[in-house]
Design a protein around this motif. Structure first.
Motif, PDB file in Angstrom:
ATOM      1  N   TRP A 183      37.324 123.424  63.589  1.00 32.95           N
ATOM      2  CA  TRP A 183      36.538 122.382  63.001  1.00 32.95           C
ATOM      3  C   TRP A 183      36.843 120.778  63.282  1.00 32.95           C
ATOM      4  O   TRP A 183      36.793 119.893  62.907  1.00 32.95           O
ATOM      5  CB  TRP A 183      36.193 122.536  61.861  1.00 32.95           C
ATOM      6  CG  TRP A 183      35.176 123.413  61.496  1.00 32.95           C
ATOM      7  CD1 TRP A 183      35.811 124.886  61.241  1.00 32.95           C
ATOM      8  CD2 TRP A 183      33.883 123.542  61.544  1.00 32.95           C
ATOM      9  NE1 TRP A 183      34.548 125.837  61.245  1.00 32.95           N
ATOM     10  CE2 TRP A 183      33.462 125.044  61.362  1.00 32.95           C
ATOM     11  CE3 TRP A 183      32.811 122.921  61.892  1.00 32.95           C
ATOM     12  CZ2 TRP A 183      32.184 125.476  61.469  1.00 32.95           C
ATOM     13  CZ3 TRP A 183      31.479 123.075  61.948  1.00 32.95           C
ATOM     14  CH2 TRP A 183      31.038 124.516  61.525  1.00 32.95           C
ATOM     15  N   ARG A 228      23.521 130.545  62.129  1.00 33.79           N
ATOM     16  CA  ARG A 228      23.678 131.321  60.623  1.00 33.79           C
ATOM     17  C   ARG A 228      24.626 131.957  60.375  1.00 33.79           C
ATOM     18  O   ARG A 228      25.376 132.463  61.282  1.00 33.79           O
ATOM     19  CB  ARG A 228      22.210 132.076  60.656  1.00 33.79           C
ATOM     20  CG  ARG A 228      20.957 131.287  60.664  1.00 33.79           C
ATOM     21  CD  ARG A 228      19.590 132.111  60.713  1.00 33.79           C
ATOM     22  NE  ARG A 228      18.264 131.207  60.508  1.00 33.79           N
ATOM     23  CZ  ARG A 228      17.957 130.554  61.413  1.00 33.79           C
ATOM     24  NH1 ARG A 228      18.418 130.302  62.686  1.00 33.79           N
ATOM     25  NH2 ARG A 228      16.724 129.792  61.349  1.00 33.79           N
ATOM     26  N   ASP A 229      24.997 132.235  59.137  1.00 35.50           N
ATOM     27  CA  ASP A 229      25.933 132.959  58.787  1.00 35.50           C
ATOM     28  C   ASP A 229      26.092 134.419  59.568  1.00 35.50           C
ATOM     29  O   ASP A 229      25.039 135.158  59.531  1.00 35.50           O
ATOM     30  CB  ASP A 229      26.262 133.183  57.264  1.00 35.50           C
ATOM     31  CG  ASP A 229      27.321 134.025  56.738  1.00 35.50           C
ATOM     32  OD1 ASP A 229      28.257 133.081  57.167  1.00 35.50           O
ATOM     33  OD2 ASP A 229      27.227 135.003  56.202  1.00 35.50           O
ATOM     34  N   ARG A 263      30.999 131.385  60.355  1.00 35.29           N
ATOM     35  CA  ARG A 263      31.298 131.532  58.829  1.00 35.29           C
ATOM     36  C   ARG A 263      31.410 130.420  58.246  1.00 35.29           C
ATOM     37  O   ARG A 263      32.477 129.917  57.877  1.00 35.29           O
ATOM     38  CB  ARG A 263      32.245 132.733  58.346  1.00 35.29           C
ATOM     39  CG  ARG A 263      32.222 134.031  58.818  1.00 35.29           C
ATOM     40  CD  ARG A 263      30.837 134.859  58.376  1.00 35.29           C
ATOM     41  NE  ARG A 263      31.007 136.188  58.577  1.00 35.29           N
ATOM     42  CZ  ARG A 263      29.989 137.007  58.430  1.00 35.29           C
ATOM     43  NH1 ARG A 263      29.034 136.642  57.648  1.00 35.29           N
ATOM     44  NH2 ARG A 263      30.284 138.393  59.019  1.00 35.29           N
ATOM     45  N   SER A 264      30.256 129.522  57.971  1.00 38.88           N
ATOM     46  CA  SER A 264      30.306 128.156  57.209  1.00 38.88           C
ATOM     47  C   SER A 264      29.206 127.857  56.766  1.00 38.88           C
ATOM     48  O   SER A 264      27.963 128.407  57.081  1.00 38.88           O
ATOM     49  CB  SER A 264      30.849 127.187  58.439  1.00 38.88           C
ATOM     50  OG  SER A 264      30.987 125.856  57.732  1.00 38.88           O
ATOM     51  N   GLU A 265      29.394 126.988  55.613  1.00 42.33           N
ATOM     52  CA  GLU A 265      28.080 126.163  55.021  1.00 42.33           C
ATOM     53  C   GLU A 265      27.612 125.041  55.467  1.00 42.33           C
ATOM     54  O   GLU A 265      27.012 124.419  55.527  1.00 42.33           O
ATOM     55  CB  GLU A 265      28.420 126.062  53.396  1.00 42.33           C
ATOM     56  CG  GLU A 265      28.416 127.367  52.818  1.00 42.33           C
ATOM     57  CD  GLU A 265      28.662 127.186  51.149  1.00 42.33           C
ATOM     58  OE1 GLU A 265      29.001 125.900  50.870  1.00 42.33           O
ATOM     59  OE2 GLU A 265      29.010 128.005  50.334  1.00 42.33           O
ATOM     60  N   GLN A 266      28.788 124.697  56.592  1.00 45.04           N
ATOM     61  CA  GLN A 266      28.434 123.740  57.467  1.00 45.04           C
ATOM     62  C   GLN A 266      27.328 123.802  58.421  1.00 45.04           C
ATOM     63  O   GLN A 266      27.665 124.465  59.340  1.00 45.04           O
ATOM     64  CB  GLN A 266      29.897 122.916  57.981  1.00 45.04           C
ATOM     65  CG  GLN A 266      29.808 121.983  59.194  1.00 45.04           C
ATOM     66  CD  GLN A 266      29.257 120.619  58.562  1.00 45.04           C
ATOM     67  OE1 GLN A 266      30.057 120.119  57.884  1.00 45.04           O
ATOM     68  NE2 GLN A 266      28.052 120.021  59.099  1.00 45.04           N
ATOM     69  N   PRO A 267      26.259 122.896  58.564  1.00 41.13           N
ATOM     70  CA  PRO A 267      25.320 123.139  59.659  1.00 41.13           C
ATOM     71  C   PRO A 267      25.792 122.777  61.018  1.00 41.13           C
ATOM     72  O   PRO A 267      26.650 122.048  60.978  1.00 41.13           O
ATOM     73  CB  PRO A 267      24.327 122.291  59.112  1.00 41.13           C
ATOM     74  CG  PRO A 267      24.469 122.003  57.654  1.00 41.13           C
ATOM     75  CD  PRO A 267      26.094 122.072  57.442  1.00 41.13           C
TER      76      PRO A 267
END
Length: 455
Positions: free
Chosen positions: A185, A203-204, A225-229
């Motif tokens: 990232w 999407r995850d 695997r992230s909640e970050q769009p």
């Protein structure tokens, strides 16, 4: 006409003026010629060449050289600016004393640095051997069930072709953001274009496959695997797999020696980059054990890779300490703070002890020892010189299974994909040819090379 070569004699100091931060300096052990990118320093009476070499490696000179160089992408230090560089001259006897004290330490640090440079290859071989053995287990546990990515994917799509920006609402993941099977990232680009954010949203569990890159890197794969769009760039293919397939398992397969061999076979080479299109990715065939087995395999490999990453990080820290030890030794030497009696109690000795311990641990594949300790009640055996968990015999049709993925391959390519010992490989190949699973044919009537394919 101006000569593009410079003559030097034995004992001359050669300094690499291109990109001075690399600090390339040697004392010539024989006469010869060099390009003009090397500046030749001829030492007169009362000046020891090795003393000059160590001054050119001193932090004071290095700082001057970096500041005095010109050019953005390929900075150079001119001969005129080198002539104006600071120089700490000492009487010749003191020069010799400094060299006598410093040189043994520098030689030892050189040896340690050489050993450190060999560690990544050791860790990579450990990683590849363990990965291949784990995937061989997957062949066994799949009970013959196989699938292509096209069989288990819900959706496959290329990323956005719109140019990304230095700032924006959502990161655009590019080829450089896939590193060692994971998403990095750092060094991000962004987009604020709402239609792309909506249409390409990751999407995850989405698989990201690098379809365009250098021949060595094309096909590298990671799982989002992230909640970050985020959205993928056009050089990536996004694959959404069905619920009975573990994305990390497929990513491990594509990043394994077997997957890398497949990518080499199907890539199309351009002038500077290679490409693997969506159709060829979708045709990748692999063993498909039950979902719980896929998860177990993935977690096992993730544990191994975490250990390898920790060793890589420790190696990097030690390499940094080697550089600091060099600088500290030179600073003290040129400040007159080193004497013959300081040889025995220098902090360098402590550093060398630490380095030696780390190298010994890495060479004995500490990674695999740690991995083995996690698996209680399992025996340990030797696999291709790598300490690891005991494993079942290979499937009788193991190379045939690999060829179903590769389509056809040279013996060398199939051996590389198998990660087997060369003798073990040819014995396995002989058995599968004898029972009629694999056939061998000439690759070209004009030469003696061979191709292996399914019977």
């Amino acid at each position: 006409m101006r000569s593009e070569k410079s003559k030097f004699d034995q004992g001359n100091v050669l300094y690499g003026r291109l990109r001075p931060y690399l600090n390339k300096v040697v004392v010539a052990d024989a006469p010869g010629f060099c390009s003009t990118e090397l500046l030749v320093l001829r030492c007169g009476p009362g000046l020891e060449p090795i003393f000059v070499l160590y001054w050119l490696k001193h932090p004071t000179f290095r700082q001057y050289a970096e500041q005095a160089s010109h050019g953005m992408n390929m900075p150079r230090l001119s001969s005129a600016r080198l002539a104006n560089a600071p120089f700490r001259l000492a009487p010749v006897e003191q020069q010799r004393q400094i060299v006598e004290i410093v040189e043994p330490y520098m030689r030892r640090l050189d040896e340690v640095e050489d050993a450190l440079n060999a560690i990544p290859a050791v860790l990579q071989r450990t990683k590849e051997a363990a990965t291949t053995r784990t995937l061989q287990q997957a062949f066994l546990n799949s009970e013959g069930r196989e699938a292509r990515i096209s069989d288990v994917s819900v959706r496959t799509a290329y990323g956005t072709s719109r140019k990304s920006q230095a700032e924006g609402l959502v990161p655009v993941l590019r080829m450089g953001n896939i590193v060692d099977g994971r998403i990095d990232w750092t060094n991000l680009q962004f987009t604020s274009y709402e239609p792309d954010i909506e249409n390409y949203a990751l999407r995850d569990g989405d698989l990201l496959f690098n379809r365009t890159n250098s021949p060595e890197l094309v096909g590298k794969t990671a799982v989002f695997r992230s909640e970050q769009p985020a959205i993928p760039a056009g050089y990536l293919i996004k694959v959404t797999l069905d619920e009975n397939v573990h994305p990390e398992y497929v990513a491990h397969l594509l990043n394994s020696p077997m997957g890398r061999a497949y990518c080499r076979e199907v890539k199309v080479d351009g002038l500077s980059q290679s490409n693997i299109n969506s159709a060829k990715l979708s045709a990748f065939k692999f063993p498909l054990p039950p979902l719980e087995e896929q998860v177990r395999i993935s977690e096992q490999l993730d544990d191994l890779f975490e250990d390898i990453d920790s060793l890589k990080a420790e190696r990097a820290r030690i390499a940094e300490d080697v550089g600091k030890a060099r600088e500290s030794m030179l600073v003290h030497a040129f400040d007159g703070k080193l004497t013959a009696s300081s040889k025995e109690d220098s902090s360098v000795t402590e550093l060398l002890t630490r380095l030696g311990r780390f190298i010994a641990e890495s060479r004995s594949t500490l990674v695999e020892e740690r991995l083995t300790r996690r698996r209680e009640n399992q025996k340990v055996t030797k696999i291709q010189g790598v300490s690891g968990p005991a494993h079942e015999p290979l499937p009788a049709n193991f190379l045939t299974l690999l060829l179903t993925t590769l389509g056809s391959a040279s013996p060398e390519a199939l051996w590389e994909a198998s990660s087997m010992h060369i003798d073990e490989f040819y014995e396995q190949l002989r058995r599968e040819v004898e029972v009629g699973l694999i056939v061998e044919r000439p690759a070209d009537e004009r030469d003696e090379s061979r191709i292996l394919e399914l019977a």
